[in-house]
Scaffold this active site. Structure first.
Site, PDB file in Angstrom:
ATOM      1  N   ARG A   3       0.889  -1.055   0.010  1.00  0.00           N
ATOM      2  CA  ARG A   3      -0.340  -0.038  -0.194  1.00  0.00           C
ATOM      3  C   ARG A   3       0.580   0.891  -0.061  1.00  0.00           C
ATOM      4  NH1 ARG A   3      -5.039  -1.842   3.896  1.00  0.00           N
ATOM      5  NH2 ARG A   3      -6.031  -2.373   2.120  1.00  0.00           N
TER       6      ARG A   3
ATOM      7  N   GLY B 229     -12.276  -4.513   1.154  1.00  0.00           N
ATOM      8  CA  GLY B 229     -13.803  -4.295   1.622  1.00  0.00           C
ATOM      9  C   GLY B 229     -14.130  -3.281   0.225  1.00  0.00           C
TER      10      GLY B 229
ATOM     11  N   GLY C  49      -5.989  -5.931   1.982  1.00  0.00           N
ATOM     12  CA  GLY C  49      -4.956  -6.442   2.432  1.00  0.00           C
ATOM     13  C   GLY C  49      -4.127  -7.179   3.093  1.00  0.00           C
TER      14      GLY C  49
ATOM     15  N   LYS D 139     -13.123 -11.240   7.899  1.00  0.00           N
ATOM     16  CA  LYS D 139     -13.867  -9.425   8.488  1.00  0.00           C
ATOM     17  C   LYS D 139     -15.443  -9.987   8.190  1.00  0.00           C
ATOM     18  CE  LYS D 139     -10.549  -5.586   8.015  1.00  0.00           C
ATOM     19  NZ  LYS D 139     -10.121  -4.709   7.419  1.00  0.00           N
TER      20      LYS D 139
HETATM   21  N1  LIG Z   1     -10.056 -19.926   9.168  1.00  0.00           N
HETATM   22  C1  LIG Z   1      -9.410 -18.910   9.978  1.00  0.00           C
HETATM   23  N2  LIG Z   1      -9.695 -18.496  11.119  1.00  0.00           N
HETATM   24  C2  LIG Z   1      -9.123 -17.220  11.562  1.00  0.00           C
HETATM   25  N3  LIG Z   1      -8.570 -16.040  11.155  1.00  0.00           N
HETATM   26  C3  LIG Z   1      -8.432 -17.042  10.551  1.00  0.00           C
HETATM   27  C4  LIG Z   1      -9.238 -17.892   9.015  1.00  0.00           C
HETATM   28  N4  LIG Z   1      -8.050 -17.474   7.488  1.00  0.00           N
HETATM   29  C5  LIG Z   1      -7.962 -16.217   7.626  1.00  0.00           C
HETATM   30  N5  LIG Z   1      -8.398 -16.075   8.857  1.00  0.00           N
HETATM   31  C6  LIG Z   1      -7.787 -14.069   8.751  1.00  0.00           C
HETATM   32  O1  LIG Z   1      -8.193 -13.658   8.369  1.00  0.00           O
HETATM   33  C7  LIG Z   1      -7.250 -12.439   7.745  1.00  0.00           C
HETATM   34  C8  LIG Z   1      -7.239 -11.418   7.013  1.00  0.00           C
HETATM   35  O2  LIG Z   1      -8.616 -11.135   6.811  1.00  0.00           O
HETATM   36  P1  LIG Z   1      -9.697 -10.139   6.385  1.00  0.00           P
HETATM   37  O3  LIG Z   1      -9.046  -8.350   6.458  1.00  0.00           O
HETATM   38  O4  LIG Z   1     -11.070  -9.832   6.255  1.00  0.00           O
HETATM   39  O5  LIG Z   1      -8.956 -10.111   4.836  1.00  0.00           O
HETATM   40  P2  LIG Z   1      -8.482  -9.231   3.604  1.00  0.00           P
HETATM   41  O6  LIG Z   1      -7.411  -8.043   4.230  1.00  0.00           O
HETATM   42  O7  LIG Z   1      -7.317  -9.911   2.570  1.00  0.00           O
HETATM   43  O8  LIG Z   1      -9.798  -8.560   3.481  1.00  0.00           O
HETATM   44  C9  LIG Z   1      -5.886 -13.094   8.039  1.00  0.00           C
HETATM   45  O9  LIG Z   1      -5.380 -12.446   9.254  1.00  0.00           O
HETATM   46  C10 LIG Z   1      -6.029 -14.575   8.627  1.00  0.00           C
HETATM   47  O10 LIG Z   1      -5.077 -15.135   9.660  1.00  0.00           O
HETATM   48  O1  LIG Z   2      -7.381  -2.142   5.239  1.00  0.00           O
HETATM   49  C1  LIG Z   2      -8.220  -1.810   4.998  1.00  0.00           C
HETATM   50  O2  LIG Z   2      -9.493  -2.393   4.745  1.00  0.00           O
HETATM   51  P1  LIG Z   2      -9.255  -4.522   3.468  1.00  0.00           P
HETATM   52  O3  LIG Z   2      -9.133  -5.013   5.071  1.00  0.00           O
HETATM   53  O4  LIG Z   2     -10.710  -4.501   3.661  1.00  0.00           O
HETATM   54  O5  LIG Z   2      -8.490  -4.003   2.389  1.00  0.00           O
HETATM   55  C2  LIG Z   2      -8.725  -0.761   4.933  1.00  0.00           C
HETATM   56  O6  LIG Z   2      -7.538  -0.259   4.583  1.00  0.00           O
HETATM   57  C3  LIG Z   2     -10.071  -0.454   5.516  1.00  0.00           C
HETATM   58  O7  LIG Z   2      -9.437  -0.261   6.711  1.00  0.00           O
HETATM   59  P2  LIG Z   2     -11.244  -0.615   7.985  1.00  0.00           P
HETATM   60  O8  LIG Z   2     -11.825  -1.810   7.138  1.00  0.00           O
HETATM   61  O9  LIG Z   2     -10.662  -1.115   9.312  1.00  0.00           O
HETATM   62  O10 LIG Z   2     -12.017   0.821   7.724  1.00  0.00           O
END
Ligand SMILES: Nc1ncnc2c1ncn2[C@@H]1O[C@H](COP(=O)(O)OP(=O)(O)O)[C@@H](O)[C@H]1O
Ligand SMILES: O=C(OP(=O)(O)O)[C@H](O)COP(=O)(O)O
Length: 393
Positions: free
Chosen positions: A36, A373, A350, A197
């Site tokens: 990023r 997101g 991310g 998330k």
């Molecule tokens: N089965 C699981 N249980 C708990 N955490 C998980 C599992 N699978 C993935 N994760 C966690 O989800 C996190 C990423 O989630 P998220 O922030 O939603 O993804 P992104 O940043 O790609 O949008 C990672 O740190 C990963 O370790």
């Molecule tokens: O990491 C982010 O979102 P992402 O995990 O959905 O890519 C953005 O920086 C937004 O962060 P936020 O979901 O805490 O508002």
């Protein structure tokens, strides 16, 4: 794009409040993935080259309106300075006397990093007073934080109500590439949704069902669906109050003829750690005191073949806890399948971007979006508040 960008305005000598998304993964004060930061460099360099005085603002993590020492942006200023090859000043506040003094001391082309905007409770509430305070630091607002564009916060939306507001180059590129992929998607069109998330992402699925041919579910998000299928999930991540919603999505998928892929087997662990005891079990056999932390080998094979048959794939959220080697295989399998498939691949989020980077496959993907997101909401067809607020051309 019908929004003004940094190319449409005069920047010479102007103080520019540039919102970036430096929400990078960190471990023990070290940045573990700088995608990023690198992605924001073209805009920062452009602003500096045009003779602007650049004030950068970002959030990091979710400090919820309080100062959290580990979430200060100081290490990011250090790294940014190395990447830009010039000094980056840093202040410990995002507005106020100190920030103002630092902003006023800048020469044309200088770069200053403000403190984490989420140290202020007004940021996430989009408090108009805070937005005004940010705006008072600068002459122009630039939003280059595509990853946070789905948030209507003081530094992403509110500030744009007070000073001229334009898009940065990263924002422009993201909207352009994602818009093109979606305007007339090549089919089969597959979405892969994983990560942790659950609350943020589960709603996205409903809208995606209107657009895709295949929906693949993995990561921590999957277990709310597994529960909705009627299986026990042990200690796996679960949003109990979303189980009914998950069930309704599976029914809707059936109605729409969307193929809905769920884990058939998983890797379970007796502890959330690298040296936990682990085993592979079928999805209907997760032991009550174990936690599912990755998809299993049968699931990997199925997901791989769906990807191979797709023409467009959007991927958001890892399939397991890929940060730990023992739970990285599912995420790696998806990344590898995408790297060799003919599909146009859009990676969002991310952590997903970090995973692809970690497996050295980043250059094999068609587009790595800096927003998870944000890219999902955009692909759902939602308006992003951080974009809506910018000035029209
Ligand atoms: N089965 C699981 N249980 C708990 N955490 C998980 C599992 N699978 C993935 N994760 C966690 O989800 C996190 C990423 O989630 P998220 O922030 O939603 O993804 P992104 O940043 O790609 O949008 C990672 O740190 C990963 O370790
Ligand atoms: O990491 C982010 O979102 P992402 O995990 O959905 O890519 C953005 O920086 C937004 O962060 P936020 O979901 O805490 O508002």
């Amino acid at each position: 794009m019908n929004k003004k960008t940094v190319r449409d305005i005069d920047l010479k000598g102007k103080k520019v409040f540039c919102r970036v998304d430096f929400n990078v993964p960190m471990k023990n004060g070290e940045i573990t993935d700088e995608t990023r930061i690198r992605a924001a460099l073209p805009t920062i360099e452009f602003l500096a080259d045009q003779g602007a005085k650049v004030l950068l603002a970002s959030h990091l993590g979710r400090p919820k309106g309080e100062v959290v020492e580990e979430l200060r942006l100081t290490p990011i200023a250090t790294r940014l300075s190395e990447l830009l090859g010039k000094d980056v000043k840093k202040v410990d506040e995002a507005y106020g006397e100190e920030a103002e003094a630092a902003a006023n001391s800048l020469s044309d082309g200088d770069v200053l990093l403000l403190e984490n905007v989420r140290f202020y409770a007004g940021e996430e509430k989009n408090d108009p007073e805070l937005a005004k305070a940010f705006a008072s630091l600068a002459d122009v607002y630039v939003n280059d934080a595509f990853g946070a564009a789905h948030r209507a916060h003081a530094s992403t939306e509110g500030i744009a109500q007070h000073i001229p507001a334009v898009a940065g180059l990263l924002m422009e590129k993201e909207l352009d590439v994602l818009g093109k992929a979606l305007s007339n998607p090549e089919r089969p069109f597959t979405a892969i949704i994983g990560g942790a998330k659950v609350k943020d992402k589960i709603g996205v699925i409903e809208n995606l069902l209107e657009k895709v041919d295949n929906l693949i579910i993995g990561g921590g998000l999957a277990y709310t669906f597994v529960k909705a299928q009627g299986h026990e999930v042990g200690k796996s991540l679960l949003e109990e109050d979303k189980v009914d919603l998950a069930k309704s999505f599976m029914d809707k998928a059936k109605e729409k003829g969307v193929k809905f892929y769920m884990p058939e087997d998983v890797v379970v662990a007796d502890d959330f750690s690298e040296d936990a005891n682990t085993k592979v079990v079928d999805i209907d056999s997760i032991p009550s005191d174990w936690e599912a932390l990755d998809i299993g080998p049968k699931t990997r094979d199925t997901y791989r073949s769906v990807i191979e048959e797709s023409k467009l794939v959007i991927w958001n959220g890892p399939m397991g806890v890929f940060e730990l080697q023992v739970f990285a295989n599912g995420t790696k399998a998806v990344a590898e399948a995408l790297s060799t498939s003919e599909a146009y691949s859009v990676i969002g989020g991310g952590d997903s971007a970090a995973a692809v980077e970690k497996f050295d496959l980043a250059d094999k993907m068609s587009h790595i979006s800096t927003g998870g997101g944000a890219s999902l909401e955009f692909m759902e067809g939602k308006q992003l508040p951080g974009v809506v607020a910018l000035n029209e051309k």
